[in-house]
Design a protein around this motif. Sequence first.
Motif, PDB file in Angstrom:
ATOM      1  N   VAL A  75      29.241  15.847 -37.674  1.00 22.38           N
ATOM      2  CA  VAL A  75      30.049  16.926 -38.363  1.00 22.38           C
ATOM      3  C   VAL A  75      29.949  17.897 -39.152  1.00 22.38           C
ATOM      4  N   ALA A  76      29.727  17.444 -40.568  1.00 17.90           N
ATOM      5  CA  ALA A  76      29.641  17.594 -41.929  1.00 17.90           C
ATOM      6  C   ALA A  76      28.193  18.053 -41.997  1.00 17.90           C
ATOM      7  N   ASP A  77      27.790  17.275 -41.362  1.00 18.10           N
ATOM      8  CA  ASP A  77      25.950  17.109 -41.261  1.00 18.10           C
ATOM      9  C   ASP A  77      25.084  19.039 -40.952  1.00 18.10           C
ATOM     10  N   ILE A  78      25.801  19.025 -39.709  1.00 13.41           N
ATOM     11  CA  ILE A  78      25.754  20.106 -39.143  1.00 13.41           C
ATOM     12  C   ILE A  78      26.355  21.256 -39.856  1.00 13.41           C
ATOM     13  N   LEU A  79      27.173  21.786 -40.117  1.00 15.36           N
ATOM     14  CA  LEU A  79      28.005  22.663 -41.042  1.00 15.36           C
ATOM     15  C   LEU A  79      27.059  22.575 -42.336  1.00 15.36           C
ATOM     16  N   SER A  80      25.974  21.939 -42.944  1.00 16.19           N
ATOM     17  CA  SER A  80      25.210  22.455 -43.738  1.00 16.19           C
ATOM     18  C   SER A  80      23.789  22.443 -43.063  1.00 16.19           C
ATOM     19  N   LEU A  81      23.749  21.800 -42.100  1.00 13.50           N
ATOM     20  CA  LEU A  81      22.384  21.912 -41.419  1.00 13.50           C
ATOM     21  C   LEU A  81      22.517  23.871 -41.160  1.00 13.50           C
ATOM     22  N   LEU A  82      23.651  23.515 -40.748  1.00 23.32           N
ATOM     23  CA  LEU A  82      23.339  25.486 -39.990  1.00 23.32           C
ATOM     24  C   LEU A  82      23.731  26.861 -41.132  1.00 23.32           C
ATOM     25  N   SER A  83      24.465  26.088 -42.529  1.00 29.79           N
ATOM     26  CA  SER A  83      23.978  27.272 -43.338  1.00 29.79           C
ATOM     27  C   SER A  83      22.597  27.576 -44.308  1.00 29.79           C
ATOM     28  N   PRO A  84      22.851  28.969 -44.136  1.00 31.10           N
ATOM     29  CA  PRO A  84      21.899  29.323 -44.819  1.00 31.10           C
ATOM     30  C   PRO A  84      20.515  28.887 -45.891  1.00 31.10           C
ATOM     31  N   ASP A  85      21.718  28.229 -46.230  1.00 34.94           N
ATOM     32  CA  ASP A  85      21.317  27.064 -47.261  1.00 34.94           C
ATOM     33  C   ASP A  85      20.296  26.288 -46.474  1.00 34.94           C
ATOM     34  N   GLY A  86      20.617  25.988 -46.093  1.00 33.04           N
ATOM     35  CA  GLY A  86      20.628  24.390 -45.569  1.00 33.04           C
ATOM     36  C   GLY A  86      21.002  23.327 -46.127  1.00 33.04           C
ATOM     37  N   ALA A  87      20.747  22.051 -46.330  1.00 33.01           N
ATOM     38  CA  ALA A  87      20.567  21.203 -46.229  1.00 33.01           C
ATOM     39  C   ALA A  87      19.625  20.228 -47.338  1.00 33.01           C
ATOM     40  N   THR A  88      20.349  18.730 -47.985  1.00 33.75           N
ATOM     41  CA  THR A  88      19.120  18.269 -48.814  1.00 33.75           C
ATOM     42  C   THR A  88      19.219  16.930 -48.705  1.00 33.75           C
ATOM     43  N   LEU A  89      18.428  16.128 -48.255  1.00 33.25           N
ATOM     44  CA  LEU A  89      18.478  14.702 -48.029  1.00 33.25           C
ATOM     45  C   LEU A  89      17.256  13.971 -49.387  1.00 33.25           C
ATOM     46  N   ARG A  90      17.966  13.013 -49.751  1.00 33.02           N
ATOM     47  CA  ARG A  90      17.714  12.296 -50.574  1.00 33.02           C
ATOM     48  C   ARG A  90      16.833  11.482 -50.262  1.00 33.02           C
ATOM     49  N   LEU A  91      15.496  10.936 -50.046  1.00 36.09           N
ATOM     50  CA  LEU A  91      14.556  10.219 -50.140  1.00 36.09           C
ATOM     51  C   LEU A  91      14.896   8.590 -51.342  1.00 36.09           C
ATOM     52  N   THR A  92      14.660   7.683 -50.122  1.00 36.35           N
ATOM     53  CA  THR A  92      14.301   6.419 -51.101  1.00 36.35           C
ATOM     54  C   THR A  92      13.745   6.406 -52.647  1.00 36.35           C
ATOM     55  N   SER A  93      12.632   7.085 -52.362  1.00 39.38           N
ATOM     56  CA  SER A  93      11.716   7.018 -53.914  1.00 39.38           C
ATOM     57  C   SER A  93      12.729   8.341 -54.619  1.00 39.38           C
ATOM     58  N   GLY A  94      13.354   8.430 -54.158  1.00 38.28           N
ATOM     59  CA  GLY A  94      15.069   9.748 -55.291  1.00 38.28           C
ATOM     60  C   GLY A  94      13.972  11.414 -55.579  1.00 38.28           C
ATOM     61  N   ARG A  95      13.099  11.589 -54.469  1.00 42.72           N
ATOM     62  CA  ARG A  95      13.078  12.990 -53.855  1.00 42.72           C
ATOM     63  C   ARG A  95      13.858  13.522 -52.914  1.00 42.72           C
ATOM     64  N   GLU A  96      14.040  15.244 -53.234  1.00 44.28           N
ATOM     65  CA  GLU A  96      14.612  15.282 -52.559  1.00 44.28           C
ATOM     66  C   GLU A  96      14.392  16.286 -51.636  1.00 44.28           C
ATOM     67  N   TYR A  97      14.430  16.454 -50.774  1.00 44.76           N
ATOM     68  CA  TYR A  97      13.904  16.886 -49.242  1.00 44.76           C
ATOM     69  C   TYR A  97      14.810  18.031 -48.812  1.00 44.76           C
ATOM     70  N   PRO A  98      14.644  19.275 -48.662  1.00 45.86           N
ATOM     71  CA  PRO A  98      15.076  20.434 -48.251  1.00 45.86           C
ATOM     72  C   PRO A  98      14.967  20.098 -47.000  1.00 45.86           C
ATOM     73  N   ILE A  99      15.560  20.428 -45.960  1.00 42.42           N
ATOM     74  CA  ILE A  99      16.404  20.727 -44.272  1.00 42.42           C
ATOM     75  C   ILE A  99      17.022  21.690 -44.343  1.00 42.42           C
ATOM     76  N   GLN A 100      16.645  22.960 -42.883  1.00 43.40           N
ATOM     77  CA  GLN A 100      17.291  23.686 -42.955  1.00 43.40           C
ATOM     78  C   GLN A 100      16.843  23.491 -40.933  1.00 43.40           C
ATOM     79  N   ALA A 101      18.013  24.124 -40.128  1.00 42.53           N
ATOM     80  CA  ALA A 101      18.146  23.610 -39.064  1.00 42.53           C
ATOM     81  C   ALA A 101      17.872  25.205 -38.325  1.00 42.53           C
ATOM     82  N   THR A 102      17.138  25.889 -39.805  1.00 46.11           N
ATOM     83  CA  THR A 102      15.674  27.418 -38.815  1.00 46.11           C
ATOM     84  C   THR A 102      15.931  28.305 -40.585  1.00 46.11           C
ATOM     85  N   PRO A 103      14.741  28.404 -40.523  1.00 48.53           N
ATOM     86  CA  PRO A 103      14.629  29.167 -41.498  1.00 48.53           C
ATOM     87  C   PRO A 103      14.961  30.342 -41.720  1.00 48.53           C
TER      88      PRO A 103
END
Length: 348
Positions: free
Chosen positions: A138-166
């Motif tokens: 539920v928290a993931d969906i709230l973040s993904l739907l927000s205009p700013d989207g969410a950020t996934l931290r990969l195992t390499s340490g790099r941050e990966y931005p995700i948005q449900a729609t641009p």
Amino acid sequence: MLTPRLSVLDLVPVRSGQSSGDAVAASVALAQVADRLGFTRYWFAEHHNMPAVASTTPPVLIAATAARTERIRVGSGGVMLPNHAPLVVAEQFAALEALAPERIDLGIGRAPGSDPVITQLLRISGPTADVDRFPDHVADILSLLSPDGATLRLTSGREYPIQATPAATSVPELWLLGSSDYSARLAAELGLPYVFANHFSGEGLERALELYRSEYRPSERHPTPQTILTLNAVVSDTADEAEQLALPQLRSMARLRLNRPMRPLETVDEALAAPRDSDADEVIARMRPRWVIADADAAASAVRTLAERHGVDEVMIAPVAGARADEPADAASGRALTLELLAARLAA
């Protein structure tokens, strides 16, 4: 303005002699009636592999209905989140919001919406189907739907931005559905609106609402608690006619509770002609007090009293009137009459 505010919950019922296409056409027409009468929202439930229910894919039904209505909010009541990957849900509802800005609701539940076999088929995607992770999703969906989207931290340490729609300019309104303390507490913790599924199970209503309100943590979008109570209703010109129209759905629910094979809804004529069944009659007698089955004046009074007693902001009507054998297959005149009579009596 309807007082209390009224909305509609639709499972897209399928009766004998009716195709799923007919059932969907009848529900879209019913949504147009609700739109014209001033109902606040029209929600589709998610159920699977049930002969009497065609609401398997709420996003598809929401898109079709939003395109054929003008004002009413359209949404899910709800999407059963453990059946779906959160990103997929977020993308679907972000697209719906882009199609119908400020008119889309995302109601989320954690029940399976079907039997164990179908649940297993729906959840073969692995860890996304982990019910224990429901709050995280539920928290993931709230973040993904927000205009700013969410950020996934990969195992390499790099941050990966995700948005449900641009370039989102608005977001769906998210509601939590439930009939237990669990959903009430989670909605309170996340500062989300809450729907109690009274149409299915009225047990624990007062406790769930009290927990939700007493533990509510204000959020930016929802500074105060907001509640909806669902209600099965059949309203007609006379109480006797309402009782007859309610019989197919009552008998269907009794079969479900007795673990009997499900089938399309009977017509009113078929239900009236069926032999008496003492086991089903006993189940119906227990369910019947939680339903509103009455003429217009008595039904409106019951709805108003229910809303006042529990202090809810809105009553979501599940119009469950059956159909006569000679009615058009793509229409639901009894369900439309329920909405029309309630709206006429509850108009402020």
